[in-house]
Enzyme design. Structure first.
Site, mmCIF file in Angstrom:
data_model
loop_
_atom_site.group_PDB
_atom_site.id
_atom_site.type_symbol
_atom_site.label_atom_id
_atom_site.label_comp_id
_atom_site.label_asym_id
_atom_site.label_seq_id
_atom_site.Cartn_x
_atom_site.Cartn_y
_atom_site.Cartn_z
ATOM 1 N N SER A 128 0.834 -1.219 0.000
ATOM 2 C CA SER A 128 0.000 0.000 0.000
ATOM 3 C C SER A 128 0.864 1.262 0.000
ATOM 4 C CB SER A 128 -0.972 -0.001 1.184
ATOM 5 O OG SER A 128 -0.292 0.113 2.419
ATOM 6 N N HIS A 129 2.156 1.130 0.308
ATOM 7 C CA HIS A 129 3.039 2.306 0.304
ATOM 8 C C HIS A 129 4.294 2.073 -0.534
ATOM 9 C CE1 HIS A 129 0.137 3.397 3.298
ATOM 10 N NE2 HIS A 129 0.512 4.650 3.108
ATOM 11 N N HIS B 42 1.875 14.544 2.625
ATOM 12 C CA HIS B 42 2.258 13.280 3.275
ATOM 13 C C HIS B 42 1.550 12.090 2.641
ATOM 14 C CE1 HIS B 42 4.074 10.878 6.284
ATOM 15 N NE2 HIS B 42 4.316 11.877 7.108
ATOM 16 N N ASP C 109 3.831 -0.024 13.135
ATOM 17 C CA ASP C 109 3.330 1.160 12.426
ATOM 18 C C ASP C 109 2.009 0.792 11.784
ATOM 19 O OD1 ASP C 109 2.896 3.409 10.873
ATOM 20 O OD2 ASP C 109 4.310 2.789 9.304
ATOM 21 N N ARG D 211 -5.957 3.480 3.942
ATOM 22 C CA ARG D 211 -6.811 3.725 2.766
ATOM 23 C C ARG D 211 -6.172 3.100 1.519
ATOM 24 N NH1 ARG D 211 -11.186 6.898 2.031
ATOM 25 N NH2 ARG D 211 -11.653 7.734 -0.019
ATOM 26 N N GLU E 230 -4.721 0.390 1.192
ATOM 27 C CA GLU E 230 -5.066 -1.038 1.089
ATOM 28 C C GLU E 230 -6.449 -1.186 0.443
ATOM 29 O OE1 GLU E 230 -2.727 -3.318 1.972
ATOM 30 O OE2 GLU E 230 -4.124 -4.803 1.152
ATOM 31 N N ARG F 142 7.834 -9.776 9.808
ATOM 32 C CA ARG F 142 7.508 -10.069 8.406
ATOM 33 C C ARG F 142 8.294 -9.145 7.472
ATOM 34 N NH1 ARG F 142 5.526 -7.744 4.560
ATOM 35 N NH2 ARG F 142 5.050 -5.927 5.821
HETATM 36 P P1 NDP Z 1 -1.549 -3.208 9.163
HETATM 37 O O1 NDP Z 1 -2.927 -3.280 9.686
HETATM 38 O O2 NDP Z 1 -1.093 -4.206 8.188
HETATM 39 O O3 NDP Z 1 -0.580 -3.159 10.420
HETATM 40 C C1 NDP Z 1 0.751 -2.980 10.209
HETATM 41 C C2 NDP Z 1 1.543 -3.170 11.484
HETATM 42 O O4 NDP Z 1 1.089 -4.277 12.249
HETATM 43 C C3 NDP Z 1 2.966 -3.507 11.089
HETATM 44 O O5 NDP Z 1 3.837 -3.036 12.072
HETATM 45 C C4 NDP Z 1 2.892 -5.028 10.996
HETATM 46 O O6 NDP Z 1 4.158 -5.643 11.026
HETATM 47 C C5 NDP Z 1 2.066 -5.336 12.208
HETATM 48 N N1 NDP Z 1 1.373 -6.616 12.088
HETATM 49 C C6 NDP Z 1 0.492 -6.972 11.120
HETATM 50 N N2 NDP Z 1 0.047 -8.226 11.339
HETATM 51 C C7 NDP Z 1 0.655 -8.669 12.476
HETATM 52 C C8 NDP Z 1 0.606 -9.883 13.213
HETATM 53 N N3 NDP Z 1 -0.165 -10.899 12.837
HETATM 54 N N4 NDP Z 1 1.387 -9.982 14.311
HETATM 55 C C9 NDP Z 1 2.173 -8.959 14.699
HETATM 56 N N5 NDP Z 1 2.249 -7.782 14.038
HETATM 57 C C10 NDP Z 1 1.496 -7.639 12.941
HETATM 58 O O7 NDP Z 1 -1.224 -1.802 8.443
HETATM 59 P P2 NDP Z 1 -2.140 -0.571 8.148
HETATM 60 O O8 NDP Z 1 -2.961 -0.862 6.951
HETATM 61 O O9 NDP Z 1 -2.838 -0.129 9.375
HETATM 62 O O10 NDP Z 1 -1.014 0.534 7.778
HETATM 63 C C11 NDP Z 1 -0.116 0.296 6.725
HETATM 64 C C12 NDP Z 1 0.791 1.477 6.534
HETATM 65 O O11 NDP Z 1 0.055 2.600 6.098
HETATM 66 C C13 NDP Z 1 1.571 1.945 7.751
HETATM 67 O O12 NDP Z 1 2.933 1.802 7.431
HETATM 68 C C14 NDP Z 1 1.197 3.397 7.929
HETATM 69 O O13 NDP Z 1 2.259 4.279 8.300
HETATM 70 C C15 NDP Z 1 0.706 3.769 6.558
HETATM 71 N N6 NDP Z 1 -0.232 4.874 6.625
HETATM 72 C C16 NDP Z 1 0.198 6.141 6.356
HETATM 73 C C17 NDP Z 1 -0.670 7.194 6.477
HETATM 74 C C18 NDP Z 1 -0.235 8.593 6.274
HETATM 75 O O14 NDP Z 1 -1.044 9.492 6.437
HETATM 76 N N7 NDP Z 1 0.969 8.887 5.910
HETATM 77 C C19 NDP Z 1 -2.065 6.997 6.848
HETATM 78 C C20 NDP Z 1 -2.389 5.623 7.146
HETATM 79 C C21 NDP Z 1 -1.508 4.607 7.027
HETATM 80 P P3 NDP Z 1 4.759 -6.195 9.610
HETATM 81 O O15 NDP Z 1 5.057 -4.972 8.807
HETATM 82 O O16 NDP Z 1 5.951 -6.999 9.980
HETATM 83 O O17 NDP Z 1 3.674 -7.044 8.966
HETATM 84 O O1 PYC Z 2 -3.088 4.706 3.095
HETATM 85 O O2 PYC Z 2 -4.395 5.768 4.499
HETATM 86 C C1 PYC Z 2 -3.433 5.716 3.726
HETATM 87 C C2 PYC Z 2 -2.609 6.934 3.545
HETATM 88 C C3 PYC Z 2 -2.981 8.209 3.737
HETATM 89 C C4 PYC Z 2 -1.885 8.982 3.458
HETATM 90 C C5 PYC Z 2 -0.893 8.148 3.115
HETATM 91 N N1 PYC Z 2 -1.341 6.888 3.193
#
Ligand code: NDP
Ligand code: PYC
Length: 337
Positions: free
Chosen positions: A47-48, A120, A178, A186, A188, A309
């Site tokens: 997703s990123h 961002h 994280d 979003r 994803e 992972r």
């Molecule tokens: P996930 O719900 O996949 O959660 C990710 C985190 O949980 C990781 O640290 C992951 O480790 C860990 N994790 C996942 N499954 C397990 C498990 N079974 N056991 C232990 N740990 C686990 O990700 P999101 O969809 O919530 O977010 C993804 C990314 O999106 C993030 O990196 C976030 O920074 C980014 N994002 C950025 C935004 C922005 O505004 N800039 C806004 C929203 C999200 P691992 O990586 O090893 O799987």
């Molecule tokens: O995936 O939710 C997201 C997101 C928002 C800004 C950057 N990533």
């Protein structure tokens, strides 16, 4: 694997650099933004990863990012630094501010950095991982656009608001988590929409407030927080500490500023760093070793640590490269036509 194409990490970097340069980003931004896109693919965080090149191209075409912004570092207090990104991508602002933040954390024991006025789209784990590799405990938070309904409500008010944490581990990769405070990022849901795949119940509601498994309907309606009221409260905290506290936008303000362009969020980020060596003095090594017992207690029962992972993927993709959806690659290549 017919619907996937193998790319080496060098090819991923070249693709990112060519696209971002073609769209007019200055050299320093191309390098900083490419670093995070390559890191996303390398660690299999789709997703990123390169998907974000489509998002960057759209954001740039919409005129919503300053292509050659030169961030300005403001040293505002012994333990506080602010970096004005001047409307450019956040990555370069972080890169310039990080050494100042780390120096302040070492001198004062704890320090905070506000990034302001930045665009961002990135995952936060590269930043907290970097700080943790330097021996610091790190936290990062950023709002995004108002896409997420509060628990008990139906209208978007929060961003997907990620929270990231990094902990240094002697002789091991740092412990890092994280995640978005929405049920999922979003990005994803966007990937599910692109691939015509349903989303699980609990990720979003449609425009009428009904639970949905249709990715497009959830993107048009509202996303949901993780953990009900708990995610909702954490998301509120992130709005506050990475918005008003550092003098920057909330997610509602960011989406209003966007004016329907559907570009990446514009606003701030808060990063906090703590130096265990300052907190603990000569006992730092002893107490960091106790933390290892906690990790062993988790992993020792078969549960995995967050980031495990990613680190495994990193070791594999360094030699094997990455597999990206053919359609995604074609869409990115079409940006160059
Ligand atoms: P996930 O719900 O996949 O959660 C990710 C985190 O949980 C990781 O640290 C992951 O480790 C860990 N994790 C996942 N499954 C397990 C498990 N079974 N056991 C232990 N740990 C686990 O990700 P999101 O969809 O919530 O977010 C993804 C990314 O999106 C993030 O990196 C976030 O920074 C980014 N994002 C950025 C935004 C922005 O505004 N800039 C806004 C929203 C999200 P691992 O990586 O090893 O799987
Ligand atoms: O995936 O939710 C997201 C997101 C928002 C800004 C950057 N990533």
């Amino acid at each position: 694997m017919a619907d996937k194409v193998r790319l080496s990490l060098d090819e991923v970097r070249s693709l990112a650099e060519v696209v971002l340069s073609r769209y007019g980003l200055s050299e320093r931004h191309v390098e900083a933004v490419s670093d995070t896109i390559v890191a996303g693919e390398r660690d299999e965080c789709a997703s990123h990863g390169i998907y974000r090149l489509l998002v960057c191209a759209h954001t740039i075409k919409a005129g919503k990012v300053a292509l050659d912004a030169e961030p300005v570092v403001h040293d505002i207090a012994p333990a506080l630094v602010k970096v004005d990104a001047q409307g450019g991508y956040a990555q370069l602002a972080f890169k310039l501010g990080k050494p100042v933040l780390a120096e302040k954390a070492r001198r004062c024991g704890i320090a905070a950095m506000g990034l302001n006025n930045c665009v961002h789209f990135a995952a936060l784990w590269p930043e907290v991982e970097e700080l943790a590799r330097d021996g610091l405990v790190a936290f990062a938070f950023t709002p995004s656009h108002a896409w997420v309904a509060p628990a008990g409500g139906k209208k978007p008010i929060f961003g997907t608001n990620p929270i990231a944490f990094g902990w240094p581990r002697p002789g091991e990769h740092p412990y890092v988590f994280d995640f978005a405070t929405s049920a999922v990022a979003r990005g994803e849901i966007e990937l599910h929409r692109r691939e015509g795949k349903p989303i699980p119940l609990g990720w979003g509601i449609d425009a009428d407030g009904n639970p949905t498994t249709d990715a497009a309907a959830a993107l048009e309606g509202a996303m949901l927080t993780f953990g009900g009221h708990k995610g909702s409260a954490l998301s509120t905290m992130i709005e506050l500490i990475a918005g008003p506290l550092i003098g920057d936008m909330t997610s509602a303000e960011s989406i209003a500023y966007d004016g329907g362009a559907k570009a990446s969020p514009h606003g701030g980020e808060l990063i906090i760093a703590i130096d265990p060596a300052r907190f603990l003095g000569s006992l730092a090594a002893e107490h960091l070793a106790r933390a290892e017992a906690l990790f062993e207690g988790i992993a020792g029962q078969g549960a995995r640590l967050p980031s495990q992972r990613r680190y495994e993927a990193r070791a594999r993709t360094a030699t094997e490269g990455v597999y990206v959806p053919r359609k995604l690659l074609e869409d990115i290549q079409a940006l160059l036509d």
